[in-house]
Design a protein around this motif. Structure first.
Motif, PDB file in Angstrom:
ATOM      1  N   LEU A   2      77.904   8.625  64.442  1.00  0.00           N
ATOM      2  CA  LEU A   2      78.485   9.176  63.224  1.00  0.00           C
ATOM      3  C   LEU A   2      79.770   8.450  62.841  1.00  0.00           C
ATOM      4  O   LEU A   2      80.516   8.915  61.975  1.00  0.00           O
ATOM      5  CB  LEU A   2      78.764  10.677  63.398  1.00  0.00           C
ATOM      6  CG  LEU A   2      77.516  11.560  63.440  1.00  0.00           C
ATOM      7  CD1 LEU A   2      77.884  12.990  63.798  1.00  0.00           C
ATOM      8  CD2 LEU A   2      76.780  11.530  62.106  1.00  0.00           C
ATOM      9  N   HIS A   3      80.015   7.313  63.471  1.00  0.00           N
ATOM     10  CA  HIS A   3      81.181   6.509  63.130  1.00  0.00           C
ATOM     11  C   HIS A   3      80.782   5.512  62.045  1.00  0.00           C
ATOM     12  O   HIS A   3      79.743   4.845  62.150  1.00  0.00           O
ATOM     13  CB  HIS A   3      81.712   5.777  64.356  1.00  0.00           C
ATOM     14  CG  HIS A   3      82.262   6.709  65.399  1.00  0.00           C
ATOM     15  ND1 HIS A   3      83.473   7.339  65.275  1.00  0.00           N
ATOM     16  CD2 HIS A   3      81.736   7.143  66.580  1.00  0.00           C
ATOM     17  CE1 HIS A   3      83.689   8.105  66.333  1.00  0.00           C
ATOM     18  NE2 HIS A   3      82.641   8.009  67.139  1.00  0.00           N
ATOM     19  N   MET A   4      81.604   5.380  61.027  1.00  0.00           N
ATOM     20  CA  MET A   4      81.266   4.567  59.874  1.00  0.00           C
ATOM     21  C   MET A   4      81.031   3.105  60.246  1.00  0.00           C
ATOM     22  O   MET A   4      80.064   2.488  59.790  1.00  0.00           O
ATOM     23  CB  MET A   4      82.368   4.675  58.821  1.00  0.00           C
ATOM     24  CG  MET A   4      82.073   3.909  57.547  1.00  0.00           C
ATOM     25  SD  MET A   4      80.572   4.484  56.689  1.00  0.00           S
ATOM     26  CE  MET A   4      81.185   6.010  55.964  1.00  0.00           C
ATOM     27  N   ASP A   5      81.895   2.532  61.079  1.00  0.00           N
ATOM     28  CA  ASP A   5      81.731   1.128  61.460  1.00  0.00           C
ATOM     29  C   ASP A   5      80.416   0.897  62.191  1.00  0.00           C
ATOM     30  O   ASP A   5      79.706  -0.087  61.928  1.00  0.00           O
ATOM     31  CB  ASP A   5      82.894   0.672  62.331  1.00  0.00           C
ATOM     32  CG  ASP A   5      84.195   0.590  61.542  1.00  0.00           C
ATOM     33  OD1 ASP A   5      84.126   0.561  60.292  1.00  0.00           O
ATOM     34  OD2 ASP A   5      85.265   0.557  62.172  1.00  0.00           O
ATOM     35  N   ASP A   6      80.082   1.793  63.108  1.00  0.00           N
ATOM     36  CA  ASP A   6      78.817   1.666  63.838  1.00  0.00           C
ATOM     37  C   ASP A   6      77.627   1.833  62.897  1.00  0.00           C
ATOM     38  O   ASP A   6      76.603   1.145  63.032  1.00  0.00           O
ATOM     39  CB  ASP A   6      78.747   2.704  64.958  1.00  0.00           C
ATOM     40  CG  ASP A   6      79.781   2.453  66.042  1.00  0.00           C
ATOM     41  OD1 ASP A   6      80.287   1.314  66.119  1.00  0.00           O
ATOM     42  OD2 ASP A   6      80.088   3.403  66.792  1.00  0.00           O
ATOM     43  N   THR A   7      77.742   2.751  61.948  1.00  0.00           N
ATOM     44  CA  THR A   7      76.653   2.990  61.002  1.00  0.00           C
ATOM     45  C   THR A   7      76.415   1.773  60.119  1.00  0.00           C
ATOM     46  O   THR A   7      75.265   1.353  59.897  1.00  0.00           O
ATOM     47  CB  THR A   7      76.975   4.215  60.128  1.00  0.00           C
ATOM     48  OG1 THR A   7      77.110   5.374  60.967  1.00  0.00           O
ATOM     49  CG2 THR A   7      75.872   4.463  59.115  1.00  0.00           C
ATOM     50  N   ILE A   8      77.487   1.184  59.629  1.00  0.00           N
ATOM     51  CA  ILE A   8      77.357  -0.013  58.792  1.00  0.00           C
ATOM     52  C   ILE A   8      76.738  -1.159  59.589  1.00  0.00           C
ATOM     53  O   ILE A   8      75.853  -1.876  59.099  1.00  0.00           O
ATOM     54  CB  ILE A   8      78.722  -0.410  58.216  1.00  0.00           C
ATOM     55  CG1 ILE A   8      79.175   0.639  57.192  1.00  0.00           C
ATOM     56  CG2 ILE A   8      78.662  -1.791  57.578  1.00  0.00           C
ATOM     57  CD1 ILE A   8      80.559   0.407  56.642  1.00  0.00           C
ATOM     58  N   ALA A   9      77.198  -1.341  60.820  1.00  0.00           N
ATOM     59  CA  ALA A   9      76.643  -2.405  61.665  1.00  0.00           C
ATOM     60  C   ALA A   9      75.159  -2.180  61.917  1.00  0.00           C
ATOM     61  O   ALA A   9      74.358  -3.127  61.907  1.00  0.00           O
ATOM     62  CB  ALA A   9      77.402  -2.470  62.982  1.00  0.00           C
ATOM     63  N   ALA A  10      74.756  -0.921  62.133  1.00  0.00           N
ATOM     64  CA  ALA A  10      73.338  -0.613  62.364  1.00  0.00           C
ATOM     65  C   ALA A  10      72.505  -0.882  61.118  1.00  0.00           C
ATOM     66  O   ALA A  10      71.386  -1.422  61.194  1.00  0.00           O
ATOM     67  CB  ALA A  10      73.202   0.839  62.801  1.00  0.00           C
ATOM     68  N   ILE A  11      73.029  -0.530  59.947  1.00  0.00           N
ATOM     69  CA  ILE A  11      72.309  -0.764  58.693  1.00  0.00           C
ATOM     70  C   ILE A  11      72.049  -2.255  58.498  1.00  0.00           C
ATOM     71  O   ILE A  11      70.926  -2.688  58.206  1.00  0.00           O
ATOM     72  CB  ILE A  11      73.106  -0.188  57.505  1.00  0.00           C
ATOM     73  CG1 ILE A  11      73.105   1.346  57.553  1.00  0.00           C
ATOM     74  CG2 ILE A  11      72.519  -0.669  56.182  1.00  0.00           C
ATOM     75  CD1 ILE A  11      74.018   1.984  56.531  1.00  0.00           C
ATOM     76  N   LEU A  12      73.077  -3.061  58.674  1.00  0.00           N
ATOM     77  CA  LEU A  12      72.932  -4.503  58.471  1.00  0.00           C
ATOM     78  C   LEU A  12      71.988  -5.127  59.495  1.00  0.00           C
ATOM     79  O   LEU A  12      71.181  -6.006  59.167  1.00  0.00           O
ATOM     80  CB  LEU A  12      74.308  -5.163  58.547  1.00  0.00           C
ATOM     81  CG  LEU A  12      75.288  -4.789  57.424  1.00  0.00           C
ATOM     82  CD1 LEU A  12      76.653  -5.383  57.699  1.00  0.00           C
ATOM     83  CD2 LEU A  12      74.766  -5.249  56.077  1.00  0.00           C
ATOM     84  N   GLN A  34      65.880   6.678  63.582  1.00  0.00           N
ATOM     85  CA  GLN A  34      66.349   6.957  64.941  1.00  0.00           C
ATOM     86  C   GLN A  34      67.640   6.202  65.243  1.00  0.00           C
ATOM     87  O   GLN A  34      68.587   6.762  65.808  1.00  0.00           O
ATOM     88  CB  GLN A  34      65.261   6.597  65.945  1.00  0.00           C
ATOM     89  CG  GLN A  34      65.591   6.988  67.379  1.00  0.00           C
ATOM     90  CD  GLN A  34      64.443   6.694  68.324  1.00  0.00           C
ATOM     91  OE1 GLN A  34      63.436   6.110  67.928  1.00  0.00           O
ATOM     92  NE2 GLN A  34      64.582   7.095  69.568  1.00  0.00           N
ATOM     93  N   VAL A  35      67.700   4.931  64.855  1.00  0.00           N
ATOM     94  CA  VAL A  35      68.896   4.124  65.122  1.00  0.00           C
ATOM     95  C   VAL A  35      70.086   4.653  64.330  1.00  0.00           C
ATOM     96  O   VAL A  35      71.203   4.765  64.853  1.00  0.00           O
ATOM     97  CB  VAL A  35      68.623   2.648  64.783  1.00  0.00           C
ATOM     98  CG1 VAL A  35      69.913   1.834  64.832  1.00  0.00           C
ATOM     99  CG2 VAL A  35      67.593   2.065  65.731  1.00  0.00           C
ATOM    100  N   LEU A  36      69.876   4.986  63.055  1.00  0.00           N
ATOM    101  CA  LEU A  36      70.972   5.430  62.201  1.00  0.00           C
ATOM    102  C   LEU A  36      71.519   6.799  62.594  1.00  0.00           C
ATOM    103  O   LEU A  36      72.639   7.152  62.226  1.00  0.00           O
ATOM    104  CB  LEU A  36      70.520   5.456  60.735  1.00  0.00           C
ATOM    105  CG  LEU A  36      70.197   4.097  60.116  1.00  0.00           C
ATOM    106  CD1 LEU A  36      69.653   4.268  58.714  1.00  0.00           C
ATOM    107  CD2 LEU A  36      71.420   3.198  60.101  1.00  0.00           C
ATOM    108  N   SER A  37      70.731   7.560  63.341  1.00  0.00           N
ATOM    109  CA  SER A  37      71.189   8.894  63.754  1.00  0.00           C
ATOM    110  C   SER A  37      71.961   8.867  65.076  1.00  0.00           C
ATOM    111  O   SER A  37      72.463   9.911  65.521  1.00  0.00           O
ATOM    112  CB  SER A  37      69.989   9.840  63.888  1.00  0.00           C
ATOM    113  OG  SER A  37      69.122   9.402  64.930  1.00  0.00           O
ATOM    114  N   LYS A  38      72.082   7.698  65.692  1.00  0.00           N
ATOM    115  CA  LYS A  38      72.728   7.627  67.007  1.00  0.00           C
ATOM    116  C   LYS A  38      74.246   7.754  66.927  1.00  0.00           C
ATOM    117  O   LYS A  38      74.885   8.192  67.890  1.00  0.00           O
ATOM    118  CB  LYS A  38      72.357   6.320  67.705  1.00  0.00           C
ATOM    119  CG  LYS A  38      70.922   6.282  68.208  1.00  0.00           C
ATOM    120  CD  LYS A  38      70.631   4.979  68.936  1.00  0.00           C
ATOM    121  CE  LYS A  38      69.208   4.951  69.491  1.00  0.00           C
ATOM    122  NZ  LYS A  38      68.913   3.679  70.192  1.00  0.00           N
TER     123      LYS A  38
END
Length: 356
Positions: free
Chosen positions: A181-191, A175-179
């Motif tokens: 589609l910007h790469m920087d936001d995605t990387i920050a969410a993963i970490l 759910q968090v990773l689908s919020k």
């Protein structure tokens, strides 16, 4: 109510095996032992005794030494060969005991010799001791089985709770990773999702065309007084994971790094390194890391594709804007070219200045 409770609390009767070839002795033994209120099983020979032993469990075996065919000592030897009766107490009943016979009997596991004719009080008291010992051992076995069953139940419950916790984590992560589609936001969410569930520090490396690490992100961010986190050893291990596209567990002194490749099909998109103590990375945790890495890879690939689509749209819009500008000013390119020609008349169309 009282009688029912008393009935439920009454101890279970145990089995006592009497082995003798003479029927009258069985009558004597049964008369003496009836006071104990247990199950008296009578065998007229060694063969019959072995048959009962295969079918039942006994607290004690009263065995006559002098019997035809198979005597008491040979019967005792056969009894000891069965795992079920290897530890069952054997009391020999005999009219006489010589030293050689006694040695052989004790070597076969006999616990006592009782002279015949028996003294009722002596026989009854000795058998009562073995009955109580048998009950105590059975109670201990039941308690051990109950503790084992409880331990298994608690372990199964803990495993189920852990599985639910992992499933909830993966659902929340998706759910968090689908919020975004910007790469920087995605990387920050993963970490952010990795700590502390998967490790106490997470590092994400994005490779360059040569397979080395081009971009490095870390959570939590190192402080000024922290030791170097992304050491040369860890960088080398991450490079190996990126090149070989395989999960690796690397020991870094007192710490361990679980490094998982982030794949999009057959293409490597990065490597996710998780640092923690060695005890943290058990089999369920490693399986969870692999599953999370798969979802993180999908999120990063979606962000990359979205960025590519945005770049294509930008270029398309620039082209359309330029094209529209030229269509609105059709002579602008020609006029621009004419300024570089030396003869102005050559710039004029042939119809200029003609009479109509």
């Amino acid at each position: 109510m009282t009688s029912t409770a008393t009935t439920q609390e009454a101890p279970e009767k145990v089995n006592i095996l009497v082995v003798d070839d003479l029927p009258e002795k069985h009558v004597v033994f049964r008369t003496v032992l009836d006071e104990l209120d247990q199950n008296i099983v009578s065998a007229r020979s060694g063969q019959e005794a072995l048959k009962f032993i295969l079918e039942m469990e006994f607290a004690v075996i009263l065995l006559d030494v002098n019997m035809p065919d198979i005597d008491g000592l040979e019967t005792a030897s056969l009894i000891r060969q069965y795992k079920k009766s290897a530890q069952t107490p054997i009391v020999f009943i005999t009219a006489y005991v010589d030293e050689l016979q006694a040695r052989r009997g004790y070597a076969l596991g006999a616990v006592d010799y009782i002279p015949s004719p028996v003294v009722p009080e002596v026989l009854r008291s000795k058998v009562r001791v073995f009955v109580e010992l048998f009950r105590m051992n059975r109670q201990l076995q039941k308690q051990a089985a109950q503790r084992e069953a409880l331990a298994r139940s608690e372990a199964a419950r803990a495993a189920a709770e852990d599985a639910i916790h992992r499933a909830d984590f993966l659902a929340d992560a998706s759910q968090v990773l689908s919020k975004s589609l910007h790469m920087d936001d995605t990387i920050a969410a993963i970490l952010s999702l990795c700590v502390p569930m998967l490790g106490d520090r997470a590092i994400l490396g994005i490779p360059d065309k040569e397979g080395g690490v081009r971009r490095l992100e870390m959570h939590p961010a190192p402080r000024a007084d922290d030791e170097e986190v992304f050491t040369a050893e860890l960088r080398s291990a991450a490079d190996q994971v990126i090149r070989h596209k395989q999960f690796n567990l690397v020991s870094l002194g007192s710490r361990v790094a679980a490094i998982c490749p982030l794949m999009a099909g057959d293409e490597i998109r990065g490597a996710l390194a998780l640092l923690a103590d060695a005890s943290h990375f058990d089999s369920p945790r490693i399986a969870l890391i692999r599953e999370f890495a798969g979802r993180a890879s999908i999120a990063m690939e979606n962000a990359r594709l979205y960025s590519a689509v945005q770049e294509a749209d930008r270029r398309k819009n620039e082209f359309l804007a330029m094209l529209a500008h030229e269509l609105r000013n059709p002579w602008l390119p020609s006029a621009t070219r004419c300024t570089s020609w030396p003869a102005p008349s050559r710039c004029r169309p042939s119809w200029v200045g003609r009479g109509t």
